[in-house]
Design a protein around this motif. Structure first.
Motif, short mmCIF file in Angstrom:
data_model
loop_
_atom_site.label_atom_id
_atom_site.label_comp_id
_atom_site.label_asym_id
_atom_site.label_seq_id
_atom_site.Cartn_x
_atom_site.Cartn_y
_atom_site.Cartn_z
N ARG A 1 0.83 -1.21 0.00
CA ARG A 1 0.00 0.00 0.00
C ARG A 1 0.86 1.26 0.00
O ARG A 1 0.59 2.21 -0.73
N ARG A 2 1.92 1.27 0.80
CA ARG A 2 2.82 2.43 0.83
C ARG A 2 3.47 2.64 -0.53
O ARG A 2 3.61 3.77 -0.99
N ARG A 3 3.86 1.54 -1.17
CA ARG A 3 4.52 1.67 -2.46
C ARG A 3 3.57 2.27 -3.50
O ARG A 3 3.97 3.17 -4.26
N HIS A 4 2.35 1.81 -3.54
CA HIS A 4 1.41 2.31 -4.54
C HIS A 4 0.98 3.74 -4.23
O HIS A 4 0.63 4.50 -5.16
N GLU A 5 0.99 4.13 -2.97
CA GLU A 5 0.61 5.50 -2.61
C GLU A 5 1.77 6.47 -2.73
O GLU A 5 1.59 7.68 -2.55
N GLY A 6 2.97 5.95 -3.00
CA GLY A 6 4.12 6.82 -3.16
C GLY A 6 4.75 7.27 -1.86
O GLY A 6 5.54 8.22 -1.84
N ARG A 7 4.41 6.60 -0.74
CA ARG A 7 4.98 6.96 0.56
C ARG A 7 6.24 6.16 0.83
O ARG A 7 6.59 5.24 0.08
N GLU A 8 6.92 6.50 1.93
CA GLU A 8 8.11 5.75 2.33
C GLU A 8 7.71 4.31 2.58
O GLU A 8 6.85 4.02 3.42
N ALA A 9 8.36 3.38 1.85
CA ALA A 9 7.96 1.98 1.91
C ALA A 9 9.03 1.07 2.51
O ALA A 9 8.72 -0.04 2.93
N VAL A 10 10.28 1.49 2.52
CA VAL A 10 11.38 0.68 3.05
C VAL A 10 12.28 1.60 3.86
O VAL A 10 12.55 2.73 3.45
N GLN A 11 12.72 1.10 4.99
CA GLN A 11 13.65 1.87 5.84
C GLN A 11 14.93 1.07 6.04
O GLN A 11 14.88 -0.12 6.36
#
Length: 372
Positions: free
Chosen positions: A108-118
């Motif tokens: 979901r984070r990836r598709h929304e363009g948010r930070e997805a991996v730390q």
């Protein structure tokens, strides 16, 4: 000036150097050693940093991201964790240098363009921190390269697209925080080995050794008694570096001060036993200093003080594991910068104790042979 007399002096010096095998070894050995170390062992491009992965999403996309990071060669996954807290604990104990966290809602984070991996980094080594930033340049499948953006300086975090790199223990990347703890080891290695090696040889040159042998002292008591005063000098040097580091450079001591001094004692004793072994071989104070240089040069170059340990070839890393300074640097940085304890860093403690045992045994055996 007589050319014949001048030639006689030159020939005398050449014959004397030919008989002095240690000097001959330095003439040939120093340039060869430097060429091999700088040309083969020293590598500023870090590869294969030990890493831990907490893939909480466990999807095809999250596994692909971890594989892409591994494919860069910067990291080499060694452990698997369930939570970011577990990765943080392993970072603190020095078991890994990098932690990769993929959250449950990765897709979901990836598709929304948010930070997805730390990416969590042990920032106590600024070179490792710089190498790990390369991971932030990897775009996720739906992230255009145009989204790459650095965050504010001094926050310890860099983001590129949807991957962020967070540095702990030294987010400001101040070189003094990394260098000052290591300087304790460098100073103790240089002074303790030389002081001990020269002290024993000096007694022999002055003719005092025969008087000491005539006393009821055992050889073990004689050797230990000669080095104990230098252990006190080493603790004074440690205190001086700590005081100046905290006062002038605001270097933190996050762990126990007692653990710092215990780690220093281990290195001091290790270097003193190495100096004793050198003293049993050297015939003069000058030879003792020459042999000390052969120990000091590899120590400063291969221990991880000046150049990154992870960038060295495996065979050089195995050689560096023999050096006591390598293990001390892991101890002192772990205690002062990451707040770890000696118990948590037990492999390095055992390595130093093994080195002390081997060097002390070898020195006593050689010392007995020379005196009998």
């Amino acid at each position: 000036m007589s050319l014949r007399r001048l030639q006689a002096i030159v020939m005398k010096e050449l014959r004397q150097m030919r008989r002095d095998r240690i000097t001959l070894a330095m003439i040939v050995g120093i340039p060869v050693m430097q060429l091999v170390l700088f040309g083969y062992a020293i590598n500023l491009n870090l590869r294969g940093l030990s890493a831990g992965v907490a893939d909480q999403a466990n999807t095809a996309g999250s596994r692909a991201v971890v594989m892409d990071m591994t494919a860069t060669g910067v990291i080499e996954p060694k452990v698997s964790a369930r939570t970011p807290q577990e990765l943080m604990e392993r970072l603190r104990r020095g078991e890994i240098s990098v932690g990769v966290v993929v959250p449950h809602d990765f897709e979901r984070r990836r598709h929304e363009g948010r930070e997805a991996v730390q990416v969590l980094v042990d920032g106590s080594d600024t070179v490792v921190q710089s190498a790990a930033v390369q991971l932030a340049q990897l775009p996720l499948d739906n992230t255009p390269r145009a989204n790459t953006r650095p965050l504010r300086e001094g926050t310890g975090q860099v983001a590129a697209g949807q991957i962020s790199v967070v540095a702990f223990y030294n987010p400001e990347r101040r070189s003094a925080i990394n260098i000052v703890p290591g300087l304790i080891g460098i100073i103790l290695t240089m002074t303790m080995v030389m002081f001990t090696a020269v002290a024993i040889v000096r007694e022999r040159e002055r003719g005092n050794m025969e008087l000491l042998i005539a006393t009821p002292l055992s050889r073990s008591e004689l050797m230990v008694g000669k080095v104990l005063p230098y252990a006190g000098i080493g603790l004074i040097q440690t205190s001086l570096v700590l005081l100046l580091g905290v006062w002038l450079f605001d270097v933190p001591i996050r762990g126990s001060l007692l653990d710092v001094y215990l780690a220093a004692v281990l290195l001091i004793v290790a270097n003193l036993t190495l100096g004793l072994l050198i003293s049993t071989k050297a015939q003069s104070q000058f030879q003792a200093m020459q042999m000390t240089f052969f120990v000091f040069l590899p120590s400063i170059l291969l221990s991880g003080f000046m150049f990154p340990f992870a960038g060295m070839p495996k065979i050089v890393q195995w050689l560096a594991e023999v050096l006591p300074l390598t293990h001390f640097l892991r101890l002192i940085r772990g205690i002062m910068l990451r707040g770890a304890s000696l118990v948590e860093l037990w492999p390095e403690v055992l390595a130093l104790l093994a080195f002390i045992t081997v060097m002390m045994t070898a020195a006593i055996l050689r010392f007995r042979k020379r005196l009998d």
